[in-house]
Scaffold this active site. Structure first.
Site, PDB file in Angstrom:
ATOM      1  N   THR A  12       0.824  -1.221   0.000  1.00  0.00           N
ATOM      2  CA  THR A  12       0.000   0.000   0.000  1.00  0.00           C
ATOM      3  C   THR A  12       0.848   1.257   0.000  1.00  0.00           C
ATOM      4  OG1 THR A  12      -1.840  -1.057   1.125  1.00  0.00           O
ATOM      5  CG2 THR A  12      -1.664   1.309   1.384  1.00  0.00           C
ATOM      6  N   SER A  54       1.468  -7.429  -1.090  1.00  0.00           N
ATOM      7  CA  SER A  54       2.102  -8.510  -0.319  1.00  0.00           C
ATOM      8  C   SER A  54       1.239  -9.762  -0.235  1.00  0.00           C
ATOM      9  CB  SER A  54       2.522  -8.033   1.074  1.00  0.00           C
ATOM     10  OG  SER A  54       1.421  -7.942   1.943  1.00  0.00           O
ATOM     11  N   ASP A  86      -0.112  -6.774   4.649  1.00  0.00           N
ATOM     12  CA  ASP A  86      -0.922  -7.991   4.823  1.00  0.00           C
ATOM     13  C   ASP A  86      -0.093  -9.217   5.209  1.00  0.00           C
ATOM     14  OD1 ASP A  86      -3.165  -6.539   4.317  1.00  0.00           O
ATOM     15  OD2 ASP A  86      -3.395  -7.191   2.245  1.00  0.00           O
TER      16      ASP A  86
HETATM   17  N1  ASP Z   1      -2.765  -5.349   0.327  1.00  0.00           N
HETATM   18  C1  ASP Z   1      -1.681  -4.501   0.778  1.00  0.00           C
HETATM   19  C2  ASP Z   1      -0.414  -5.324   0.825  1.00  0.00           C
HETATM   20  O1  ASP Z   1      -0.259  -6.093   1.719  1.00  0.00           O
HETATM   21  C3  ASP Z   1      -2.009  -3.950   2.122  1.00  0.00           C
HETATM   22  C4  ASP Z   1      -0.980  -3.023   2.697  1.00  0.00           C
HETATM   23  O2  ASP Z   1       0.134  -2.898   2.263  1.00  0.00           O
HETATM   24  O3  ASP Z   1      -1.318  -2.364   3.719  1.00  0.00           O
HETATM   25  O4  ASP Z   1       0.408  -5.190  -0.029  1.00  0.00           O
END
Ligand code: ASP
Length: 333
Positions: A12, A54, A86
């Site tokens: 993110t 991730s 994640d």
């Molecule tokens: N879906 C994202 C990831 O894990 C969530 C984040 O980074 O907060 O890459």
């Protein structure tokens, strides 16, 4: 001035909005531009290793990150890895086994909101990660997030949206960051060059029990994987199922040379199989118990050990040998 390597992996923190939702777009050099004052603290070089949500991180990704740290180990005083939240706890655990006793800090960070948004935790977390990576007393693998420094083997994502996304499980936080200063609670005391590992056996499966789980799930997992972790209830136990079919599955798996571990789906305080009849009998079988370890660390530790040996006695012995404070007690009390 300290030299820090920023290793970008996506998440993110580096994401931008697309027609299909957030996706990682910024590389580590672009991330660094959002925190220009870091140049007063340290000299930073940037590497973009991968750009993934991730959710798509894998054991081979963990090996690439560890290899990157090893390749550049002598040239830098510390490492900051930007990563999606994640699966960050899994990566932090895996790196704790792949990079051991490191005198130089290896700091993971990320964010719940992208760095380009007006309201974001990205800039604070990234700045804090550099502050901690530059601190004389910082060592080992850790996560810096929302002002806390959490040991790599003890981290868990506990909130899916709030900035306070991570907790340290069954172990105190190493330090906190306040107004750009590090307040240390625990000094890991690593004073040597890190020891690196280069192999993982990713044939590890996880079966999370629900009331009424079909023992066929366990049989399938035992056929499919070299090691199976059963995430059980409370302090731990196994259902009887129809005519003891769970017990039969365990016996069959052990005979076939599979490694079986019991842990708990309860976040805090860990397992103790001796308490209830439903757990007691398992102690007689050659089952490993995760005790106070997180599931994330248990998964990564099994993959790491089995990258070197499949001998059940050796795996057991090494599993119960603490690495980076990942397990505090190894006997049921
Ligand atoms: N879906 C994202 C990831 O894990 C969530 C984040 O980074 O907060 O890459």
């Amino acid at each position: 001035m300290k030299k820090i390597l920023l290793i970008g992996t996506g998440g993110t923190i580096a994401s931008e909005m697309t027609d299909d939702g957030l996706a990682p777009k910024l590389d580590s050099t672009q991330l660094l531009r959002y925190i220009p004052r870091v140049s007063e603290l340290c000299a930073v070089d940037c590497i973009q290793l991968m750009s993934v949500d991730s959710t798509n991180m894998s054991p081979s990704g963990w090996l690439s990150i560890a290899r990157c740290v090893e390749t550049h180990y002598d040239a830098y005083d510390g490492f900051v890895i930007s990563h999606g939240t994640d699966t960050m706890a899994y990566t932090a655990a895996a790196l704790s086994y792949l990079i051991r006793n490191s005198q130089k800090p290896v700091v993971l960070t990320g964010a719940q909101k992208p760095i380009s948004m007006d309201v974001t935790d990205s800039k604070q977390n990234l700045s804090d990660a550099f502050t901690y990576a530059c601190d004389e007393r910082a060592s080992g693998v850790s996560i810096v997030f929302n002002g806390s420094v959490i040991l790599g083997t003890r981290a868990k994502k506990v909130r899916s949206k709030s900035f306070s996304a991570f907790a340290s499980i069954n172990f105190p936080e190493l330090a906190v960051l306040q107004d750009g200063r590090v307040l240390h609670y625990i000094d890991l005391g690593y004073r040597e060059r890190a020891a690196f590992s280069h192999a993982l056996n990713d044939s590890v499966g996880l079966v999370k029990l629900i009331p009424g789980t079909d023992a066929g799930m366990l049989n399938y997992a035992l056929d499919r994987f070299d090691a199976v972790i059963i995430e059980s209830f409370g302090v731990g136990g196994l259902p009887e199922g129809n005519d003891g079919c769970f017990r039969a599955a365990i016996e069959r798996g052990i005979k076939a040379g599979k490694l079986i571990m019991i842990t708990t789906q309860v976040q805090n305080e860990g397992s103790n199989l001796t308490v209830y009849q439903v757990g007691h009998a398992l102690k007689q079988q050659n089952i490993i118990e995760a005790f106070d370890m997180t599931t994330e660390a248990a998964v990564a530790k099994l993959m790491w050990i089995m990258g070197e040996t499949r001998d059940p006695d050796r795996v057991r012995e090494r599993f119960y040998t603490p690495v980076s404070h990942d397990i505090l007690y190894t006997e049921s009390e």
